[in-house]
Design an enzyme around this catalytic site. Structure first.
Site, PDB file in Angstrom:
ATOM      1  NE  ARG A 143     -21.071  22.911  31.132  1.00  0.00           N
ATOM      2  CZ  ARG A 143     -22.060  22.050  30.888  1.00  0.00           C
ATOM      3  NH1 ARG A 143     -21.820  20.947  30.219  1.00  0.00           N
ATOM      4  NH2 ARG A 143     -23.273  22.279  31.324  1.00  0.00           N
ATOM      5  CG  HIS A 167     -25.400  23.009  36.083  1.00  0.00           C
ATOM      6  ND1 HIS A 167     -25.305  24.127  35.277  1.00  0.00           N
ATOM      7  CD2 HIS A 167     -25.682  21.965  35.245  1.00  0.00           C
ATOM      8  CE1 HIS A 167     -25.525  23.773  34.013  1.00  0.00           C
ATOM      9  NE2 HIS A 167     -25.755  22.469  33.968  1.00  0.00           N
ATOM     10  CD  GLN A 175     -30.335  21.318  34.145  1.00  0.00           C
ATOM     11  OE1 GLN A 175     -29.624  21.261  33.149  1.00  0.00           O
ATOM     12  NE2 GLN A 175     -31.636  21.083  34.096  1.00  0.00           N
ATOM     13  CG  ASP A 179     -26.288  14.752  37.611  1.00  0.00           C
ATOM     14  OD1 ASP A 179     -26.269  14.395  36.408  1.00  0.00           O
ATOM     15  OD2 ASP A 179     -25.440  15.519  38.098  1.00  0.00           O
ATOM     16  CB  CYS A 202     -29.449  18.067  34.944  1.00  0.00           C
ATOM     17  SG  CYS A 202     -28.226  16.851  35.448  1.00  0.00           S
ATOM     18  NE  ARG A 260     -29.652  24.746  31.416  1.00  0.00           N
ATOM     19  CZ  ARG A 260     -28.474  24.165  31.214  1.00  0.00           C
ATOM     20  NH1 ARG A 260     -28.384  22.859  31.165  1.00  0.00           N
ATOM     21  NH2 ARG A 260     -27.359  24.880  31.115  1.00  0.00           N
TER      22      ARG A 260
END
Ligand code: CP
Ligand code: NVA
Length: 302
Positions: free
Chosen positions: A102, A129, A132, A219, A259, A287
């Protein structure tokens, strides 16, 4: 599948196979069936940004699969003091069976894959991402029976989430609409690709984008790394929110995804969030299952 760097690299067939395997691993876990597909394998997890879900789900995922995971804070690695990615990649490839990273720049993830010799999994960059969105697509299939034929509407900042949702949604046969303020649109190349490969629209009108949507998604207004812009963004993004008015124009049975982490009364009202908490926390749970499928595909060999 060697790496998971971005969803654009995967075919519809590959995404579907990951989701099918994720469903199977979820069923097995719920029924106490052990699946040690990665016995004895070690995943390194490099973090240059904070994380709750990604860190814990990858670590538990490796454990479930019979392997182990190492948490590596970029701040404490020599990479944080300027050791080149190309050297880090070659060194870590001698110790580990795979790396989840990440970070900020997508190029760093791509470079790890270029210079290393082990699978690299993108756990979020400023650009995308993918992990996700695999969990999101899995959740949509669970609630709607299929992705194809449903309209996915994203409201808010055209950020890493938006980029991956557009690619994942279009590849899985969904109609995708995005509502964001002018100047905060998703990646231009991704939008051009989406228009050529499916049904895609981007507008600054929230209600126009949300009309008839089967899945509503939002988000945060300020992503990790944009903390300094947070106050200014609160003004710019005002109204780019999933709330009761938006729910009224969406399909009556619309589901809501986020998310996480969420900022209540910013991108989503507390009322809508709580009314759809089952979907949102199933999404968070997925996830784990979706990433286990990615780990098996990337690290599992033949
Ligand atoms: N959604 C997500 O990636 O959460 P974390 O930042 O907690 O990992
Ligand atoms: N856009 C958010 C997603 C967090 C999972 C961020 O990058 O901070």
């Amino acid at each position: 599948m060697k790496h998971l760097l971005k969803l654009m690299d995967l075919s519809t067939k590959e995404i579907t196979e990951i989701l099918n395997l994720a469903d199977q691993l979820k069923f097995e876990k719920k029924n106490g069936i052990k699946h040690h597909h990665l016995k004895g394998k070690t995943l390194g997890m490099i973090f240059s940004k904070s994380s709750t879900r990604t860190r814990v789900s990858f670590e538990v995922g490796m454990y479930d699969l019979g392997g182990s995971a190492l948490f590596l804070s970029a701040r404490d690695l020599q990479i944080g003091r300027g050791e080149p990615v190309e050297d880090t990649a070659r060194v870590l490839s001698r110790y580990l069976d795979g790396i989840m990273i990440r970070t900020f720049a997508q190029k760093e993830v791509e470079d790890l894959a270029t210079y290393g010799s082990i699978p690299i999994i993108n756990g979020l960059t400023d650009y995308c991402h993918p992990c996700q969105v695999l969990a999101d697509l899995m959740t949509i299939r669970e609630y709607k029976g299929a992705c194809a034929g449903n309209k996915l509407c994203y409201i808010g900042d055209g950020n890493n989430m938006t980029n991956s949702l557009i690619v994942g949604g279009i590849k899985m046969g969904m109609e995708v609409s995005v509502a964001c303020p002018k100047g905060y649109e998703p990646d231009a190349e991704i939008m051009a690709w989406a228009k050529e490969n499916g049904k895609f629209t981007c507008t600054d009108s929230v209600l126009e984008a949300a009309k008839g949507a089967d899945v509503l998604y939002t988000d945060v207004w300020a992503s990790m790394g944009q903390e300094g812009e947070a106050e200014e963004r609160k003004k710019i993004f005002k109204g780019y929110q999933i709330n009761a008015d938006v729910m009224k124009v969406a399909n009556g049975k619309a589901m809501v995804l986020h998310c996480l982490p969420a900022h209540r009364e910013e991108e989503i009202t507390a009322e809508v969030f709580e009314a759809h908490a089952n979907e949102i926390f199933d999404e968070a749970e997925n996830r784990l299952h979706a990433q286990k499928a990615v780990l098996v595909k990337c690290l599992g060999g033949k």
